[in-house]
Design a protein around this motif. Structure first.
Motif: not given
Length: 291
Positions: A252-281
């Motif tokens: 509600s202020s007069e100042h923006s709040r810019h942010a850059f964000t990214f997510h990392v997965m530990e891929a070792k012994d991990t499976s990414w859900s096929k049901e996630n909206w985001l899928q590698p291509t």
């Protein structure tokens, strides 16, 4: 860069988040802000935003169009807007650079400035300190939190949207590109809330349904008094455990709040859900964090 101590890493494991002030320099923050201005300057309004609202059926098609736009944004740089910034013809009611809510979800892969930040030696070193063996970058977003209209983000856990088997393999890196204050919508966390799993998942809906995703389970009513605010200065980094409960308030202020964000997965012994909206291509498999 601030050197990360074992004590801080223990604190992260206990709380589910860690604040690292001045992790990035003012110059690095400004390079990201300048780059995003260039990206916006070249932006075409996405077709799904231009559709005229009229009949119910068209509204459903409109929703489907915007859902496809979202669902297929994992390997592209796409634009998402605040509510109420376009008229029924798809024209901006306010300047386009003030109307945009976020840009996602593959800045880390396709934009040289954001790619360099994501894979910077200090981020890689932090990953190693945290014991990540085969981290991969799954998505990134530039978040604007516009003055006066930057919407609230209700309490949630990132693993609701980015599900892995087992849990505990998702880590968010949240970088303040401007000072984030209580007034302009800093993040709030419930310390220790990352230890009891998740209560809700967002999954891809069956094809042919009018929505692209649906929720399984529900978000409990959290006790507001348990949240603590984490204001942070420009250049600061907040590490976010995939299951920690966090939120941000309306700006509600007069100042923006810019942010850059990214997510990392530990891929070792991990499976990414096929049901996630985001899928590698095939065009963009999740890139390794370590270069």
């Amino acid at each position: 860069m601030a050197f990360v101590t074992q004590h801080q890493i223990q604190k992260f494991r206990k709380d589910g988040f860690l604040v690292l002030e001045r992790f990035f320099t003012a110059e690095e923050c400004d390079s990201m802000r300048n780059q995003i201005q260039r990206i916006i300057a070249e932006m075409e309004v996405p077709p799904h935003c231009r559709t005229e609202f009229s009949t119910k059926e068209e509204e459903q098609l409109q929703a489907q169009g915007s859902s496809d736009y979202f669902l297929t944004s994992g390997d592209k740089i796409r634009f998402f807007f605040e509510k109420g910034v376009l008229d029924e013809r798809g024209n901006f009611l306010i300047p386009k650079e003030k109307s945009i809510s976020k840009i996602g979800h593959a800045l880390h892969a396709y934009d040289p400035v954001f790619k360099q930040i994501t894979h910077s030696s200090k981020v890689q070193e932090l990953g190693r300190k945290l014991g990540l063996e085969r981290p991969v970058v799954v998505q990134s977003m530039y978040i604007f939190k516009q003055p006066g209209i930057g919407g609230e983000v209700t309490p949630h856990q990132d693993a609701t949207f980015l599900h892995t088997e087992p849990l505990g393999r998702i880590l968010g890196f949240w970088i303040a590109l401007e000072d984030a204050t209580r007034e302009n919508g800093c993040l709030w966390f419930i310390p220790g809330s990352h230890t009891s799993g998740i209560t809700r998942r967002m999954v891809r809906a069956a094809s042919g349904t009018s929505t692209c995703v649906e929720f399984v389970g529900s978000e409990p009513a959290y006790d507001n008094s348990q949240f603590i605010p984490l204001p942070i200065s420009k250049g600061g980094l907040i590490l976010i455990h995939g299951e920690v409960v966090h939120k941000s308030e309306l700006n509600s202020s007069e100042h923006s709040r810019h942010a850059f964000t990214f997510h990392v997965m530990e891929a070792k012994d991990t499976s990414w859900s096929k049901e996630n909206w985001l899928q590698p291509t095939p065009e963009l498999p999740f890139p390794p964090l370590y270069t």
